[in-house]
Write an enzyme that holds these catalytic residues in place. Structure first.
Site, PDB file in Angstrom:
ATOM      1  CG  ASP A 200       9.543  35.863  22.161  1.00 17.31           C
ATOM      2  OD1 ASP A 200       9.268  35.591  20.975  1.00 17.31           O
ATOM      3  OD2 ASP A 200      10.451  35.300  22.787  1.00 17.31           O
ATOM      4  CG  HIS A 201       9.095  38.391  16.471  1.00 18.00           C
ATOM      5  ND1 HIS A 201      10.403  38.280  16.839  1.00 18.00           N
ATOM      6  CD2 HIS A 201       8.994  37.691  15.312  1.00 18.00           C
ATOM      7  CE1 HIS A 201      11.050  37.558  15.954  1.00 18.00           C
ATOM      8  NE2 HIS A 201      10.229  37.177  15.012  1.00 18.00           N
ATOM      9  CG  HIS A 263      12.324  34.036  19.275  1.00 20.69           C
ATOM     10  ND1 HIS A 263      11.667  35.119  19.783  1.00 20.69           N
ATOM     11  CD2 HIS A 263      13.249  34.543  18.410  1.00 20.69           C
ATOM     12  CE1 HIS A 263      12.172  36.225  19.253  1.00 20.69           C
ATOM     13  NE2 HIS A 263      13.140  35.905  18.434  1.00 20.69           N
TER      14      HIS A 263
HETATM   15  C1  BG6 Z   1      14.881  37.804  15.731  1.00 18.75           C
HETATM   16  C2  BG6 Z   1      16.363  37.575  15.677  1.00 18.75           C
HETATM   17  O1  BG6 Z   1      14.439  37.851  17.062  1.00 18.75           O
HETATM   18  O2  BG6 Z   1      14.197  36.749  15.062  1.00 18.75           O
HETATM   19  C3  BG6 Z   1      16.826  37.451  14.240  1.00 18.75           C
HETATM   20  O3  BG6 Z   1      17.045  38.645  16.305  1.00 18.75           O
HETATM   21  C4  BG6 Z   1      16.030  36.401  13.514  1.00 18.75           C
HETATM   22  O4  BG6 Z   1      18.221  37.120  14.182  1.00 18.75           O
HETATM   23  C5  BG6 Z   1      14.540  36.645  13.689  1.00 18.75           C
HETATM   24  O5  BG6 Z   1      16.377  36.473  12.148  1.00 18.75           O
HETATM   25  C6  BG6 Z   1      13.736  35.501  13.114  1.00 18.75           C
HETATM   26  O6  BG6 Z   1      12.389  35.834  13.148  1.00 18.75           O
HETATM   27  P1  BG6 Z   1      11.350  35.096  12.190  1.00 18.75           P
HETATM   28  O7  BG6 Z   1      10.031  35.637  12.616  1.00 18.75           O
HETATM   29  O8  BG6 Z   1      11.746  35.465  10.786  1.00 18.75           O
HETATM   30  O9  BG6 Z   1      11.512  33.639  12.426  1.00 18.75           O
END
Ligand code: BG6
Length: 515
Positions: A200-201, A263
């Site tokens: 989960d990034h 997230h």
């Molecule tokens: C991803 C989603 O997991 O997270 C995208 O699939 C979203 O739709 C993105 O734009 C947002 O990531 P961050 O790190 O830019 O908040």
């Protein structure tokens, strides 16, 4: 409050200069010609390499169905890094890095590809003296996660007497509770839980990791962290962009599955979980799981009352240029009922949080890109200020600015200088960029590094992902059964549908105004 400047040794990966490098390994990237590889994985690996966090003893094998030779693949990587790197390009250094890559073409359902990969692993492991460790990365569309886990397993490439075998699985993990449970079952047929690293990034973000450090390394906040002092909590994850070219994926997904179930629930778990006994992976993951288990599963009536959905119509983009509505975006059904915005009110039914509402909202095409968590405390008694010009008090707030601004602020009231009693809201603020010299990475550096040293703290376990789906599923079910009649219901470039404000207003509360 002015910060004391801390000159840290931090590298782009956000790790400290004295950190040991990762263990030697061969990394196999499935989907190596795709978007995720070029935008995020490649720059992250490059950052790790430049910061000396990769061992010299490594090799990377790319695999996908695009017809490329190793040389063409390396040429593509050389172009990609110049577009997506978060640091300066150093040609000499790059030459040493890119020669570690090789490429194999094939179909993920074809055992021949896996035979070729095994032969290549044997070859590059020997050449680079990797000790036999292999990390598989599924940078592919989610539909093939299960297939890849099975094909690797059936080829006997999931275990070895020599070195470890680990599998990084991208998100989304399943598209609902049932598919998540089935995917876990498929993967666990061939893999042990401790070999699986579900990414989960958001957990790669420094500001998210800091939630735990903030709570558990500072003595002054923990006594306040409960229903006695906290009035409510708000999570906002707002994006300025619309669905762009991802309509095909997004129209089958929606914001609840795309952002909240993963997230946002992860951040919720960090913010609200009990104190773990240690910073060991399972000590933290056990507490996260317990917290998610305490989130009240909604009955259909509660979904109708406490969940709001929205879809953006035409409006303006960040440059004030016209922006098409969601239904007009490429690959989106012109009558789509997919939500691009959601706001929900959750309850955590445990001793610490019972009675404290937790509001979450997220959406695309909102007024600005902004992620924050707000803890709003209970007000001081206003009665003390009777007979003064102060007619009301504001609640204190602790705000975690997750991105793009990164920091923490505390809002409180101070007396306006002068002979009479007037109050004004003021803020104490900490900003990462003032305090530390860490450059920005992609967020994937830490996650890849952790997997290569066998630290699963930042990755989701089977019970955690399943529990997150259990919370989201009743909302998905009600929304599927009752398609929204009023879509589109907000203009691109605004803060979402009015009903999201009403969700709080009816409780006598309001979303924090983000300027
Ligand atoms: C991803 C989603 O997991 O997270 C995208 O699939 C979203 O739709 C993105 O734009 C947002 O990531 P961050 O790190 O830019 O908040």
């Amino acid at each position: 409050m002015k910060n004391t400047k801390v000159v840290s040794q931090s590298s782009i990966a956000g790790t400290h200069g004295s950190d040991p490098c990762a263990e030697p390994a061969t990394i196999v990237i499935f989907g190596a010609s795709g978007d995720l590889t070029k935008r995020l994985l490649l720059p992250a690996l490059w950052n790790l390499y430049c910061d000396n966090l990769l061992s010299d003893r490594f090799a990377i094998i790319g695999a996908s169905n695009a017809e490329l030779t190793t040389e063409e693949f390396r040429n593509n990587l050389t172009e990609n890094i110049q577009d997506f790197s978060t640091r300066d390009f150093e040609p000499d250094r790059w030459a040493g890095f890119v020669k570690k890559f090789s490429y194999l073409v094939g179909n993920f359902g074809d055992p021949k590809l896996f035979k070729n990969i095994q032969a290549e692993i044997d070859k590059v492991s020997k050449e680079n003296n990797t000790g036999g460790n292999v990390l598989y990365y599924t940078a592919t569309p989610p539909v093939v996660f299960g297939l890849l886990a099975r094909m690797i397993g059936e080829a006997g490439m999931n275990k070895s007497d020599k070195g470890w075998r680990r599998l990084i699985i991208e998100k989304p993990f399943g598209s609902d509770l049932e598919s998540c449970v089935n995917l876990s079952k498929d993967i666990l047929t061939h893999w042990e839980e401790d070999q699986i690293y579900r990414i989960d990034h958001y957990l790669g973000k420094e500001t998210v990791q800091n939630l735990l450090t903030f709570r558990f390394s500072n003595g002054i906040f923990e006594p306040l962290w409960n229903k006695n002092y906290v009035d409510h909590i708000q999570f906002t994850v707002a994006e300025r962009v619309g669905v762009e070219l991802r309509g095909g994926y997004y129209d089958k997904t929606g914001v609840l599955k795309d952002m909240m179930q993963n997230h946002m629930f992860q951040m919720l778990a960090y913010l609200c979980m009990e104190t773990p006994n240690s910073f060991q992976a399972d000590a933290i993951r056990n507490e996260k799981a317990k917290l998610l288990e305490a989130v009240r599963i909604m009955e259909p009536q509660a979904v109708l009352e406490d969940c709001v959905r929205g879809q953006y119509g035409p409006g303006t983009d960040q440059n004030d240029e016209p922006m098409v509505g969601y239904r007009q975006a490429p690959d989106v059904n012109p009558e789509s009922h997919t939500e691009t915005f959601a706001a929900v009110k959750l309850h955590v039914d445990n001793w610490r949080w019972v009675g404290v509402p937790i509001y979450l909202r997220s959406g695309k095409a909102l007024s600005r890109k902004y992620t924050e968590i707000v803890i709003r405390f209970k007000k001081a008694p206003e009665v003390l200020f009777r007979d003064t010009p102060v007619d009301h008090l504001e609640a204190n707030e602790l705000v975690f600015n997750i991105q793009p601004e990164q920091g923490i602020e505390i809002k409180f009231q101070a007396k306006v200088p002068g002979v009479s009693m007037h109050l004004q809201n003021v803020r104490m603020q900490f900003e990462y960029e003032d305090a530390f010299q860490a450059a920005r990475g992609t967020g994937y550096e830490r996650l890849i590094y952790d997997c290569m040293v066998g630290d699963a703290t930042l990755f989701s376990r089977t019970d955690l992902v399943e529990q997150a789906w259990r919370i989201a599923q009743p909302i998905l079910d009600v929304w599927r059964a009752l398609p929204a009649r009023d879509f589109p219901n907000y203009t691109a470039g605004t803060w979402g549908p009015k009903s999201a404000n009403n969700l709080l207003a009816r409780d006598g509360r309001a979303w924090r105004i983000i300027d």
